[in-house]
Design an enzyme around this catalytic site. Structure first.
Site, PDB file in Angstrom:
ATOM      1  N   THR A 135     144.372  -3.471  24.021  1.00 55.37           N
ATOM      2  CA  THR A 135     144.582  -4.370  25.156  1.00 55.37           C
ATOM      3  C   THR A 135     143.319  -4.341  26.012  1.00 55.37           C
ATOM      4  O   THR A 135     142.949  -3.273  26.513  1.00 55.37           O
ATOM      5  CB  THR A 135     145.803  -3.903  25.972  1.00 55.37           C
ATOM      6  OG1 THR A 135     146.921  -3.837  25.081  1.00 55.37           O
ATOM      7  CG2 THR A 135     146.102  -4.859  27.100  1.00 55.37           C
ATOM      8  N   ARG A 190     156.678  -1.860  20.783  1.00 53.13           N
ATOM      9  CA  ARG A 190     157.298  -0.982  21.781  1.00 53.13           C
ATOM     10  C   ARG A 190     157.378   0.410  21.182  1.00 53.13           C
ATOM     11  O   ARG A 190     157.895   0.558  20.070  1.00 53.13           O
ATOM     12  CB  ARG A 190     158.719  -1.464  22.108  1.00 53.13           C
ATOM     13  CG  ARG A 190     158.796  -2.852  22.698  1.00 53.13           C
ATOM     14  CD  ARG A 190     160.187  -3.436  22.523  1.00 53.13           C
ATOM     15  NE  ARG A 190     160.554  -3.537  21.099  1.00 53.13           N
ATOM     16  CZ  ARG A 190     161.795  -3.698  20.647  1.00 53.13           C
ATOM     17  NH1 ARG A 190     162.811  -3.780  21.485  1.00 53.13           N
ATOM     18  NH2 ARG A 190     162.041  -3.770  19.350  1.00 53.13           N
ATOM     19  N   GLY A 220     156.550   3.158  33.386  1.00 49.79           N
ATOM     20  CA  GLY A 220     155.406   4.060  33.272  1.00 49.79           C
ATOM     21  C   GLY A 220     154.836   3.900  31.880  1.00 49.79           C
ATOM     22  O   GLY A 220     154.938   2.835  31.282  1.00 49.79           O
ATOM     23  N   CYS A 239     150.855   1.903  28.938  1.00 49.60           N
ATOM     24  CA  CYS A 239     150.505   0.478  28.930  1.00 49.60           C
ATOM     25  C   CYS A 239     150.742  -0.230  30.255  1.00 49.60           C
ATOM     26  O   CYS A 239     149.791  -0.602  30.934  1.00 49.60           O
ATOM     27  CB  CYS A 239     151.252  -0.236  27.810  1.00 49.60           C
ATOM     28  SG  CYS A 239     150.664   0.256  26.175  1.00 49.60           S
ATOM     29  N   LYS A 273     148.666   0.746  33.605  1.00 48.11           N
ATOM     30  CA  LYS A 273     147.215   0.524  33.542  1.00 48.11           C
ATOM     31  C   LYS A 273     146.889  -0.921  33.215  1.00 48.11           C
ATOM     32  O   LYS A 273     145.858  -1.437  33.642  1.00 48.11           O
ATOM     33  CB  LYS A 273     146.543   1.511  32.588  1.00 48.11           C
ATOM     34  CG  LYS A 273     146.980   1.449  31.125  1.00 48.11           C
ATOM     35  CD  LYS A 273     145.939   0.813  30.226  1.00 48.11           C
ATOM     36  CE  LYS A 273     146.358   0.859  28.764  1.00 48.11           C
ATOM     37  NZ  LYS A 273     145.767  -0.190  27.955  1.00 48.11           N
TER      38      LYS A 273
HETATM   39  N1  LIG Z   1     151.029   2.514  22.719  1.00 47.09           N
HETATM   40  C1  LIG Z   1     151.551   1.306  22.781  1.00 47.09           C
HETATM   41  O1  LIG Z   1     152.758   1.135  22.875  1.00 47.09           O
HETATM   42  C2  LIG Z   1     150.647   0.090  22.756  1.00 47.09           C
HETATM   43  C3  LIG Z   1     151.219  -1.176  22.573  1.00 47.09           C
HETATM   44  C4  LIG Z   1     150.400  -2.280  22.580  1.00 47.09           C
HETATM   45  C5  LIG Z   1     149.055  -2.140  22.819  1.00 47.09           C
HETATM   46  N2  LIG Z   1     148.515  -0.905  23.023  1.00 47.09           N
HETATM   47  C6  LIG Z   1     147.080  -0.792  23.253  1.00 47.09           C
HETATM   48  O2  LIG Z   1     146.512  -0.195  22.108  1.00 47.09           O
HETATM   49  C7  LIG Z   1     145.395   0.606  22.467  1.00 47.09           C
HETATM   50  C8  LIG Z   1     145.604   2.025  21.955  1.00 47.09           C
HETATM   51  O3  LIG Z   1     146.732   2.559  22.604  1.00 47.09           O
HETATM   52  P1  LIG Z   1     147.423   3.907  22.097  1.00 47.09           P
HETATM   53  O4  LIG Z   1     148.672   4.042  22.877  1.00 47.09           O
HETATM   54  O5  LIG Z   1     147.471   3.928  20.628  1.00 47.09           O
HETATM   55  O6  LIG Z   1     146.356   4.987  22.612  1.00 47.09           O
HETATM   56  P2  LIG Z   1     146.128   6.470  22.071  1.00 47.09           P
HETATM   57  O7  LIG Z   1     145.368   7.156  23.130  1.00 47.09           O
HETATM   58  O8  LIG Z   1     147.408   7.015  21.554  1.00 47.09           O
HETATM   59  O9  LIG Z   1     145.180   6.260  20.800  1.00 47.09           O
HETATM   60  C9  LIG Z   1     143.839   5.898  20.875  1.00 47.09           C
HETATM   61  C10 LIG Z   1     143.102   6.595  19.737  1.00 47.09           C
HETATM   62  O10 LIG Z   1     141.766   6.092  19.650  1.00 47.09           O
HETATM   63  C11 LIG Z   1     140.953   7.174  19.233  1.00 47.09           C
HETATM   64  N3  LIG Z   1     139.539   6.864  19.491  1.00 47.09           N
HETATM   65  C12 LIG Z   1     138.881   6.855  20.668  1.00 47.09           C
HETATM   66  N4  LIG Z   1     137.597   6.512  20.479  1.00 47.09           N
HETATM   67  C13 LIG Z   1     137.435   6.282  19.157  1.00 47.09           C
HETATM   68  C14 LIG Z   1     136.335   5.898  18.341  1.00 47.09           C
HETATM   69  N5  LIG Z   1     135.159   5.627  18.892  1.00 47.09           N
HETATM   70  N6  LIG Z   1     136.522   5.768  17.028  1.00 47.09           N
HETATM   71  C15 LIG Z   1     137.723   6.022  16.465  1.00 47.09           C
HETATM   72  N7  LIG Z   1     138.810   6.398  17.194  1.00 47.09           N
HETATM   73  C16 LIG Z   1     138.671   6.527  18.511  1.00 47.09           C
HETATM   74  C17 LIG Z   1     141.483   8.346  20.019  1.00 47.09           C
HETATM   75  O11 LIG Z   1     141.088   9.576  19.478  1.00 47.09           O
HETATM   76  C18 LIG Z   1     142.993   8.105  19.925  1.00 47.09           C
HETATM   77  O12 LIG Z   1     143.552   8.768  18.811  1.00 47.09           O
HETATM   78  C19 LIG Z   1     145.292   0.497  23.983  1.00 47.09           C
HETATM   79  O13 LIG Z   1     144.412  -0.537  24.303  1.00 47.09           O
HETATM   80  C20 LIG Z   1     146.693   0.119  24.389  1.00 47.09           C
HETATM   81  O14 LIG Z   1     146.729  -0.556  25.629  1.00 47.09           O
HETATM   82  C21 LIG Z   1     149.280   0.223  22.970  1.00 47.09           C
END
Ligand SMILES: NC(=O)c1ccc[n+]([C@@H]2O[C@H](COP(=O)([O-])OP(=O)(O)OC[C@H]3O[C@@H](n4cnc5c(N)ncnc54)[C@H](O)[C@@H]3O)[C@@H](O)[C@H]2O)c1
Length: 436
Positions: A121, A149, A259, A262, A265
């Site tokens: 995102t 989700r 909370g 997502c 922030k």
């Molecule tokens: N978690 C959700 O429900 C959800 C839903 C929709 C969108 N998103 C979006 O997806 C993105 C990721 O969210 P998340 O919840 O999975 O976060 P997270 O923190 O669980 O995972 C992010 C991962 O990226 C890795 N990372 C960081 N830098 C890196 C690099 N240079 N190369 C390779 N890996 C790297 C980290 O080590 C971590 O494992 C965010 O932008 C979030 O807003 C998340």
């Protein structure tokens, strides 16, 4: 198809395993060695229903592997970017360090014709900037926001309610959209809406959806605040307005608010981006949405204090829940833990229990007392507060049984998820959020 998934957190690990489960050959890449070691052994590094099964299946089939070596992305037809975009430490905007680093380290391995699909995102305008770099390799960038989700992430990834692809203009964009259609073939075949847009629209779809959901929750929580001073019942109000099909009952659960990693922030990053674009006033209401949301955490702690005549010092308070929502072990910006920490700060002896999130919670807030067993946590409690609506508390906890364990009879329902009548009948003094 051959796919790489860069970033194997809550989004990426599920995406990688889910793509393998629908027949693709997938490599998941992350900089976190511990996470990759765990995933490579078929062990989910976090709690997500259904993930262990598809991980094990994918690894056993040979279609799914994990590595920390970005060079292994070479040869994939599509490279998904799912790294984190957390809130900046000193501001509201999104921290784009990880997205930029991931793209920088991927670029040397891109071949002409590859598709890079951004799933993180991001602030609107990000894709256009990244495309300038990606295009130099002959690859095409698309923005493919993710709507999963947590708790339902596997189902949402394999069978989403819509797919969005932000693509560049012209034939290159059309081809890239077709590549994504092929990636998501089972969903596309069953008629899942597949919406092709420009980059900005795709980026905005994601933040607009989250802004809307956050607003809906804060709307009902604002009504709860009014209900509190008028004696009205916000749950009845929500039921009544929810029957209007234009409004709908979902996301109208008043309580301690939203909370997670997502919504909070994302609305802050959206405000910050709108201000950069000179349109801060267009989403100024999101500041209010955020403020209402944070006030409800404070209010829940205050209800506990009021229940003890203004002083919780040395009171044993059992906090039921730590995860930001049920079916997850995610404690990022968890309202549940926020309330627990507030009560601890007021001098209460706080015991927290949760079916899945205790490990994460204990790492982040070692000052609290954690007990894995729900009944053990309830034993000797002067007061109980429900802050995550797990079935273990909402449906399965019999108020008479809880009364046989606790010392006191105060229950605060931070999620308005308990049967108030049943708890009162069992001798409890029940406090809800915005309901008498
Ligand atoms: N978690 C959700 O429900 C959800 C839903 C929709 C969108 N998103 C979006 O997806 C993105 C990721 O969210 P998340 O919840 O999975 O976060 P997270 O923190 O669980 O995972 C992010 C991962 O990226 C890795 N990372 C960081 N830098 C890196 C690099 N240079 N190369 C390779 N890996 C790297 C980290 O080590 C971590 O494992 C965010 O932008 C979030 O807003 C998340």
């Amino acid at each position: 198809m051959r796919l790489s998934v860069i970033g194997c957190g809550y989004l990426g690990a599920v995406h990688a395993a889910a793509m393998a489960s629908i027949g693709h050959d997938v490599v998941g890449i992350d900089v976190d060695e511990r996470k990759i070691a765990s995933l490579a052994q078929g062990e989910a590094p976090f709690f997500e229903p259904g993930l262990p099964e598809i991980l094990a299946e994918g690894i056993a089939s040979g279609r799914l592997r994990f590595t920390t070596d970005m060079a292994e992305a070479q040869g994939a037809d599509v490279h998904f970017i799912g790294v984190g975009t957390p809130q900046q430490k000193d501001g509201y905007a999104a921290d784009m360090t990880y997205v930029n680093a991931a793209v920088d380290s991927l670029i040397p391995y891109l071949r002409p014709g590859d598709v890079v699909a951004g799933k993180s995102t991001v602030p609107v305008g990000t894709a256009a900037g990244l495309a300038e770099r990606v295009t130099l390799t002959g690859a095409t960038l698309v923005w493919n926001p993710e709507f999963l989700r947590e708790g339902f992430a596997v189902k949402d990834t394999v069978d989403p309610d819509r797919l969005v692809a932000g693509v560049p203009e012209g034939e290159e964009g059309e081809r890239a959209a077709d590549v994504l259609r092929e990636v998501y073939h089972p969903a596309v075949a069953k008629g899942t809406p597949f919406i092709v847009t420009d980059y900005a629209t795709a980026e905005l779809v994601k933040v607009a959806a989250n802004a809307f959901l956050a607003t809906k929750i804060s709307f009902i929580n604002a009504m709860a605040e009014i209900a509190e001073v008028t004696g009205a019942d916000v749950t009845q109000l929500a039921d009544a307005i929810g029957h209007d099909a234009r409004i709908g009952r979902r996301f109208l659960g008043a309580g301690i608010g939203f909370g997670g990693g997502c919504l909070p922030k994302d609305i802050r990053a959206f405000s910050a981006r709108a201000e950069e674009l000179g349109r801060g006033e267009s989403v100024a209401f999101l500041r209010e949405v955020d403020a209402i949301n944070l006030r409800r955490r404070e209010r829940a702690a205050q209800l506990v204090v009021e229940a003890f005549d203004g002083n919780v010092f040395k009171k044993n308070i059992t906090v039921l829940g730590a995860a930001f929502k049920p079916h997850s072990d995610d404690i990022r910006d968890s309202p549940a833990l926020d309330v627990a920490v507030r009560l601890h700060g007021l001098g209460a002896w706080v015991t927290v229990t949760d079916p899945e999130a205790l490990g994460n919670a204990a790492r982040m807030h070692p000052q609290l007392n954690y007990v894995a067993d729900r009944d053990e946590a309830l034993r000797g409690a002067d007061g109980v507060i429900v802050v995550t609506e797990w079935d273990e508390y909402r449906r399965e906890l019999d108020p008479a049984h809880a009364a046989s364990l606790a010392t006191g009879r105060v229950v605060v329902d931070g999620r308005n998820c308990l049967d108030a009548t049943a708890w009162r009948a069992a001798g409890w003094t029940y406090y809800g959020m915005g309901r008498p």
